[in-house]
Design a protein around this motif. Sequence first.
Motif, PDB file in Angstrom:
ATOM      1  N   ALA A  31       0.836  -1.200  -0.125  1.00  0.00           N
ATOM      2  CA  ALA A  31       0.026   0.023  -0.014  1.00  0.00           C
ATOM      3  C   ALA A  31       0.933   1.149   0.069  1.00  0.00           C
ATOM      4  CB  ALA A  31      -0.837  -0.037   1.165  1.00  0.00           C
ATOM      5  N   LEU A  32       0.278   2.257  -0.884  1.00  0.00           N
ATOM      6  CA  LEU A  32       1.221   3.534  -0.907  1.00  0.00           C
ATOM      7  C   LEU A  32       0.201   4.654  -0.427  1.00  0.00           C
ATOM      8  CD1 LEU A  32       3.724   5.254  -1.904  1.00  0.00           C
ATOM      9  CD2 LEU A  32       2.641   5.388  -3.838  1.00  0.00           C
ATOM     10  N   PHE A  33       0.381   5.430   0.670  1.00  0.00           N
ATOM     11  CA  PHE A  33      -0.446   6.332   1.055  1.00  0.00           C
ATOM     12  C   PHE A  33       0.362   7.723   1.306  1.00  0.00           C
ATOM     13  CE2 PHE A  33      -3.689   8.384   3.808  1.00  0.00           C
ATOM     14  CZ  PHE A  33      -4.612   8.125   3.280  1.00  0.00           C
ATOM     15  N   LEU A  34      -0.099   8.883   0.753  1.00  0.00           N
ATOM     16  CA  LEU A  34       0.597  10.257   0.670  1.00  0.00           C
ATOM     17  C   LEU A  34      -0.279  11.374   1.313  1.00  0.00           C
ATOM     18  CD1 LEU A  34       1.915   9.880  -3.123  1.00  0.00           C
ATOM     19  CD2 LEU A  34       3.082   9.329  -0.927  1.00  0.00           C
ATOM     20  N   PRO A  35       0.465  12.377   1.668  1.00  0.00           N
ATOM     21  CA  PRO A  35      -0.241  13.512   2.448  1.00  0.00           C
ATOM     22  C   PRO A  35      -0.624  14.439   1.511  1.00  0.00           C
ATOM     23  CG  PRO A  35       2.457  13.692   2.463  1.00  0.00           C
ATOM     24  CD  PRO A  35       2.034  12.521   1.871  1.00  0.00           C
ATOM     25  N   PHE A  36      -1.258  15.362   2.146  1.00  0.00           N
ATOM     26  CA  PHE A  36      -1.936  16.683   1.849  1.00  0.00           C
ATOM     27  C   PHE A  36      -0.724  17.669   1.448  1.00  0.00           C
ATOM     28  CE2 PHE A  36      -2.369  16.597   6.383  1.00  0.00           C
ATOM     29  CZ  PHE A  36      -1.662  17.836   6.616  1.00  0.00           C
ATOM     30  N   LEU A  37      -0.908  18.684   0.629  1.00  0.00           N
ATOM     31  CA  LEU A  37      -0.134  19.870   0.230  1.00  0.00           C
ATOM     32  C   LEU A  37       0.382  20.477   1.624  1.00  0.00           C
ATOM     33  CD1 LEU A  37       1.463  21.636  -1.765  1.00  0.00           C
ATOM     34  CD2 LEU A  37      -0.480  23.118  -1.713  1.00  0.00           C
ATOM     35  N   GLY A  38       1.636  20.422   1.689  1.00  0.00           N
ATOM     36  CA  GLY A  38       2.076  21.197   3.092  1.00  0.00           C
ATOM     37  C   GLY A  38       2.497  19.953   4.048  1.00  0.00           C
ATOM     38  N   GLY A  39       2.077  18.864   3.773  1.00  0.00           N
ATOM     39  CA  GLY A  39       2.426  17.615   4.723  1.00  0.00           C
ATOM     40  C   GLY A  39       3.559  16.914   4.228  1.00  0.00           C
ATOM     41  N   ARG A  40       4.086  15.887   5.002  1.00  0.00           N
ATOM     42  CA  ARG A  40       5.195  15.204   4.505  1.00  0.00           C
ATOM     43  C   ARG A  40       5.113  13.822   4.910  1.00  0.00           C
ATOM     44  NH1 ARG A  40       9.891  18.059   8.049  1.00  0.00           N
ATOM     45  NH2 ARG A  40       9.207  19.779   6.738  1.00  0.00           N
ATOM     46  N   LYS A  41       5.996  12.885   4.684  1.00  0.00           N
ATOM     47  CA  LYS A  41       5.961  11.411   4.829  1.00  0.00           C
ATOM     48  C   LYS A  41       5.379  11.091   6.274  1.00  0.00           C
ATOM     49  CE  LYS A  41      10.856  10.914   5.486  1.00  0.00           C
ATOM     50  NZ  LYS A  41      11.002  12.377   5.317  1.00  0.00           N
ATOM     51  N   GLY A 122      -4.462   8.637  -0.488  1.00  0.00           N
ATOM     52  CA  GLY A 122      -3.872   9.977   0.061  1.00  0.00           C
ATOM     53  C   GLY A 122      -4.912  10.895   0.452  1.00  0.00           C
ATOM     54  N   LEU A 123      -4.254  11.786   1.276  1.00  0.00           N
ATOM     55  CA  LEU A 123      -5.083  12.957   1.759  1.00  0.00           C
ATOM     56  C   LEU A 123      -5.192  14.507   0.713  1.00  0.00           C
ATOM     57  CD1 LEU A 123      -4.447  12.581   5.431  1.00  0.00           C
ATOM     58  CD2 LEU A 123      -6.478  11.495   4.203  1.00  0.00           C
ATOM     59  N   SER A 124      -6.129  14.662   0.116  1.00  0.00           N
ATOM     60  CA  SER A 124      -6.306  15.799  -0.641  1.00  0.00           C
ATOM     61  C   SER A 124      -5.345  15.529  -1.873  1.00  0.00           C
ATOM     62  CB  SER A 124      -5.721  17.086   0.109  1.00  0.00           C
ATOM     63  OG  SER A 124      -6.215  18.302  -0.709  1.00  0.00           O
ATOM     64  N   MET A 125      -4.194  16.455  -1.880  1.00  0.00           N
ATOM     65  CA  MET A 125      -3.340  16.311  -2.921  1.00  0.00           C
ATOM     66  C   MET A 125      -2.692  15.044  -2.890  1.00  0.00           C
ATOM     67  SD  MET A 125       0.626  18.182  -3.463  1.00  0.00           S
ATOM     68  CE  MET A 125       1.363  17.040  -2.330  1.00  0.00           C
ATOM     69  N   GLY A 126      -2.321  14.184  -2.017  1.00  0.00           N
ATOM     70  CA  GLY A 126      -2.131  12.731  -2.093  1.00  0.00           C
ATOM     71  C   GLY A 126      -3.008  11.784  -2.634  1.00  0.00           C
ATOM     72  N   GLY A 127      -4.273  12.147  -2.392  1.00  0.00           N
ATOM     73  CA  GLY A 127      -5.457  11.271  -3.212  1.00  0.00           C
ATOM     74  C   GLY A 127      -5.254  11.777  -4.425  1.00  0.00           C
ATOM     75  N   LEU A 243     -11.103  21.056   4.728  1.00  0.00           N
ATOM     76  CA  LEU A 243     -10.372  20.723   6.038  1.00  0.00           C
ATOM     77  C   LEU A 243     -10.882  19.521   6.860  1.00  0.00           C
ATOM     78  CD1 LEU A 243      -8.623  24.125   6.886  1.00  0.00           C
ATOM     79  CD2 LEU A 243      -7.593  22.192   5.656  1.00  0.00           C
ATOM     80  N   SER A 244     -12.390  20.191   6.980  1.00  0.00           N
ATOM     81  CA  SER A 244     -13.026  18.972   7.814  1.00  0.00           C
ATOM     82  C   SER A 244     -13.082  17.355   7.078  1.00  0.00           C
ATOM     83  CB  SER A 244     -14.236  19.337   8.330  1.00  0.00           C
ATOM     84  OG  SER A 244     -15.199  19.508   7.174  1.00  0.00           O
ATOM     85  N   THR A 245     -13.023  17.430   5.996  1.00  0.00           N
ATOM     86  CA  THR A 245     -13.126  15.976   5.349  1.00  0.00           C
ATOM     87  C   THR A 245     -11.958  15.481   5.366  1.00  0.00           C
ATOM     88  OG1 THR A 245     -14.673  16.937   3.391  1.00  0.00           O
ATOM     89  CG2 THR A 245     -13.108  15.016   3.088  1.00  0.00           C
ATOM     90  N   ILE A 246     -10.610  16.014   5.296  1.00  0.00           N
ATOM     91  CA  ILE A 246      -9.524  15.247   5.400  1.00  0.00           C
ATOM     92  C   ILE A 246      -9.134  14.913   6.825  1.00  0.00           C
ATOM     93  CG2 ILE A 246      -8.803  16.112   3.224  1.00  0.00           C
ATOM     94  CD1 ILE A 246      -6.687  17.832   4.478  1.00  0.00           C
ATOM     95  N   ARG A 247      -9.781  15.679   7.834  1.00  0.00           N
ATOM     96  CA  ARG A 247      -9.550  15.718   9.177  1.00  0.00           C
ATOM     97  C   ARG A 247     -10.391  14.665   9.884  1.00  0.00           C
ATOM     98  NH1 ARG A 247      -8.734  22.023  10.419  1.00  0.00           N
ATOM     99  NH2 ARG A 247      -6.423  22.314   9.849  1.00  0.00           N
ATOM    100  N   ASP A 248     -11.407  14.433   9.183  1.00  0.00           N
ATOM    101  CA  ASP A 248     -12.647  13.263   9.978  1.00  0.00           C
ATOM    102  C   ASP A 248     -12.002  12.074   9.893  1.00  0.00           C
ATOM    103  OD1 ASP A 248     -14.874  11.727  10.078  1.00  0.00           O
ATOM    104  OD2 ASP A 248     -16.073  13.924  10.102  1.00  0.00           O
ATOM    105  N   THR A 249     -12.020  11.611  11.048  1.00  0.00           N
ATOM    106  CA  THR A 249     -11.398  10.181  11.485  1.00  0.00           C
ATOM    107  C   THR A 249     -12.360   9.140  10.546  1.00  0.00           C
ATOM    108  OG1 THR A 249     -12.497  10.233  13.509  1.00  0.00           O
ATOM    109  CG2 THR A 249     -10.135  10.496  13.573  1.00  0.00           C
ATOM    110  N   ARG A 250     -13.685   9.296  10.958  1.00  0.00           N
ATOM    111  CA  ARG A 250     -14.678   8.496  10.131  1.00  0.00           C
ATOM    112  C   ARG A 250     -14.421   8.396   8.790  1.00  0.00           C
ATOM    113  NH1 ARG A 250     -19.917  10.962  12.295  1.00  0.00           N
ATOM    114  NH2 ARG A 250     -18.747  12.753  11.506  1.00  0.00           N
ATOM    115  N   VAL A 251     -14.270   9.379   7.730  1.00  0.00           N
ATOM    116  CA  VAL A 251     -14.060   9.696   6.457  1.00  0.00           C
ATOM    117  C   VAL A 251     -12.755   8.766   5.949  1.00  0.00           C
ATOM    118  CG1 VAL A 251     -13.633  11.035   4.691  1.00  0.00           C
ATOM    119  CG2 VAL A 251     -15.402  11.792   6.253  1.00  0.00           C
ATOM    120  N   VAL A 252     -11.549   9.251   6.860  1.00  0.00           N
ATOM    121  CA  VAL A 252     -10.614   8.681   6.642  1.00  0.00           C
ATOM    122  C   VAL A 252     -10.345   6.949   6.737  1.00  0.00           C
ATOM    123  CG1 VAL A 252      -7.816   8.655   7.255  1.00  0.00           C
ATOM    124  CG2 VAL A 252      -9.004  10.757   7.227  1.00  0.00           C
ATOM    125  N   GLU A 253     -11.109   6.554   7.865  1.00  0.00           N
ATOM    126  CA  GLU A 253     -11.215   5.218   8.156  1.00  0.00           C
ATOM    127  C   GLU A 253     -11.847   4.719   7.143  1.00  0.00           C
ATOM    128  OE1 GLU A 253     -11.320   1.515   9.428  1.00  0.00           O
ATOM    129  OE2 GLU A 253      -9.748   3.354  10.257  1.00  0.00           O
TER     130      GLU A 253
END
Length: 263
Positions: A31-41, A122-127, A243-253
């Motif tokens: 599995a490869l998973f990547l962060p949002f813009l401004g995030g890092r590994k 990934g999250l935002s840009m990572g997606g 922001l609330s989408t990528i921070r929502d634990t239920r959405v990410v889960e």
Amino acid sequence: MSDTPLQRASVDGLPVVFVNPAPANDRGRLALFLPFLGGRKETVAPQLARLAHDGFTAVGFDPFRLGERGDGDDQAVVAAVFAHFRRDMWPILGQTTLDAVRVLDWATARFPVDADDIVAGGLSMGGDIGVALAGIDRRVTRVAAVGATPDWTRPGMRHVGNPEEVILQGDPTAFGQWMYSHLDPMTHPGGYAHGPAIAFELGADDTHVPPEAATRFREALRTAAPLAAERMRVTEHAGLDHLSTIRDTRVVESALAWLADPT
């Protein structure tokens, strides 16, 4: 979650992190998973641990110009992107997508995983990058994109925290234009003819990454890549902005559970 610590490696100079699954739980999957813009590994360490818990060898790396690949000021990169979106964002999207192929080459050679059945997200840009990756690398069979888009032009994109202000995107460099012309998913639906399953987890009130693009992409796939269109899932979560989408634990889960789904 996995008790295995975050491990580090360098792939042709790319800073990479990974988490191995417990041997008794190892599914032989990558599995490869990547962060949002401004995030890092390190930002996606919780998601990598979750994927390792589900039996994946989970890998992440710093996007182009961010983390160890930047000058130490990730927020300055974010500011530059939203001042000159196409000039600065398209190279980050494109170069990171190409880098992901190199990282997958390394990971499939290093770990005992199925090299033809890889999941990404990934999250935002990572997606965004996960979706673009599936269009150029047939090894990627499943993608989960949280608060992300298949359309690098992001029509109608507004500023985070200021939905009344449209972001003026400007013009790309020649480098950025090449990346867009070769890698943008919306304009290359034929790249998905191998039928990767893609799940978009989106905020219904997201004005920064408008959710309509995912539905538009699915329509483009119906002719060029019907299996991918059939396998696509688009979920809009009521009351959530970007922001609330990528921070929502239920959405990410939900996105991570989609990646782990064996069907």
